[in-house]
Enzyme design. Structure first.
Site, PDB file in Angstrom:
ATOM      1  CG  HIS A  30      -0.280  -0.233   2.519  1.00 33.17           C
ATOM      2  ND1 HIS A  30       0.561   0.697   3.096  1.00 33.17           N
ATOM      3  CD2 HIS A  30      -0.312  -1.281   3.389  1.00 33.17           C
ATOM      4  CE1 HIS A  30       1.005   0.246   4.251  1.00 33.17           C
ATOM      5  NE2 HIS A  30       0.501  -0.959   4.455  1.00 33.17           N
ATOM      6  N   GLY A  32       1.807   3.196   2.231  1.00 29.80           N
ATOM      7  CA  GLY A  32       2.792   3.242   3.304  1.00 29.80           C
ATOM      8  C   GLY A  32       4.096   2.569   2.906  1.00 29.80           C
ATOM      9  CG  HIS A  33       4.278  -1.648   2.078  1.00 26.28           C
ATOM     10  ND1 HIS A  33       2.951  -2.025   2.043  1.00 26.28           N
ATOM     11  CD2 HIS A  33       4.846  -2.391   3.065  1.00 26.28           C
ATOM     12  CE1 HIS A  33       2.737  -2.962   2.951  1.00 26.28           C
ATOM     13  NE2 HIS A  33       3.865  -3.198   3.595  1.00 26.28           N
ATOM     14  CD  GLN A 145       9.009   6.738  13.278  1.00 29.93           C
ATOM     15  OE1 GLN A 145       8.010   7.440  13.468  1.00 29.93           O
ATOM     16  NE2 GLN A 145      10.232   7.199  13.447  1.00 29.93           N
ATOM     17  CB  SER A 182      -2.468  -1.811   8.287  1.00 32.19           C
ATOM     18  OG  SER A 182      -2.299  -3.196   8.544  1.00 32.19           O
ATOM     19  CB  SER A 183      -1.115  -5.537   4.446  1.00 33.84           C
ATOM     20  OG  SER A 183       0.004  -4.960   3.811  1.00 33.84           O
TER      21      SER A 183
END
Length: 282
Positions: A30, A32-33, A145, A182-183
């Site tokens: 996603h 975030g990654h 984090q 989050s996944s």
């Protein structure tokens, strides 16, 4: 982007570079990654990502078999984010024999909070990260984090084993309503997704109380648990801890820790069948 399946091919390809930057993932990527990849890109002369769903960090009743695997979309996202090399080993490649040698983080860090509710989790994480580090041999590795305790465990491992790797933590990316990306958000029903933001809001309420002068950590945590439970959640923990070591602060040090940005709030709770985690530095 070059896709590599074996350790031998990875090492041969990376032998042409001196400063690999590395972002390990379990896939189902996603935004975030992708933010980790963008942060890592200028830090090395080649950007390496890995996709490996690590069986060692899942308990028998957890979601190893159902963890989302989105290979085609992940490859497209990695390429768009500037990834140069994707290391995607099969389980037989990374664990060709039973992994009887494992990395055991100290109990005072690894057996609390996430480690208490997921026994052996940080042994599994530390072991696979050590193995991936041995394969990639990065100069810098980038982690989110959102997995705050995991980041501390990995930093401690790198420090104590004198690994020549700089570990960079990147701030949690959030949806517009504040939910940490989050996944596992993919598991949420529409109603659960609307409710999910209340985990981060619980941490924000705890932070507000601390800034207002609350020093009774146990009472603060208990009230947050009660409030979230009343909304239909099953919380594992809502905790205020020292950033330095994730231990419970004494009442007489809380005010100074708040004043000097020395606390972190961590939460894990289940909404429906989905377990979410979050944290907030205070």
């Amino acid at each position: 982007m070059k896709i590599v399946r074996t350790i031998a091919e990875l090492r041969q390809h990376l032998s042409a570079y001196k400063h690999p930057a590395f972002v390990p993932t379990m896939g189902n990527l996603h935004e975030g990654h992708l933010s980790l990849l963008r942060q890592a890109k200028p830090l090395g002369d080649v950007l390496v990502a890995s996709i490996f769903v690590n069986r060692l960090q899942f308990l028998p009743h957890e979601d190893f078999d159902t963890y989302p695997r989105t290979w085609e979309a992940d490859c497209q996202a990695l390429q768009a984010a500037g990834c140069d090399v994707l290391f995607a080993p099969g389980e037989q490649e990374l664990y060709p024999e039973p992994q009887t040698y494992r990395v055991q983080p100290p109990a005072e860090l690894a057996d609390i909070l996430e480690g208490h509710f997921r026994p052996g989790f940080f042994v599994g994480v530390s072991t696979v990260v050590m193995k991936l580090f041995a394969c990639v041999q990065p100069r810098v590795a980038v982690f989110g984090q959102k997995d705050y305790q995991q980041l501390m465990v990995i930093r401690g491992m790198v420090r104590q084993f004198a690994l020549p790797i700089a570990v960079l933590g990147v701030a949690t990316l959030r949806a517009a309503d504040g939910l940490a990306l989050s996944s596992r958000n993919n598991y949420l029903t529409p109603l659960e997704r609307a409710e999910a933001v209340h985990l981060s809001q619980s941490l924000q309420q705890m932070a507000k109380a601390l800034r207002a002068g609350t020093v009774d950590i146990a009472a603060l945590e208990q009230q947050a648990m009660v409030d979230l439970t009343a909304r239909g959640w099953q919380p594992d923990y809502l905790a205020a801890r020292r950033r330095a070591d994730l231990q419970v602060p004494a009442a007489d040090e809380v005010a100074a820790l708040v004043q000097n940005d020395g606390l972190v709030l961590l939460g894990a709770a289940r909404i429906g069948n989905t377990r979410l985690i979050d944290n907030l530095e205070v």
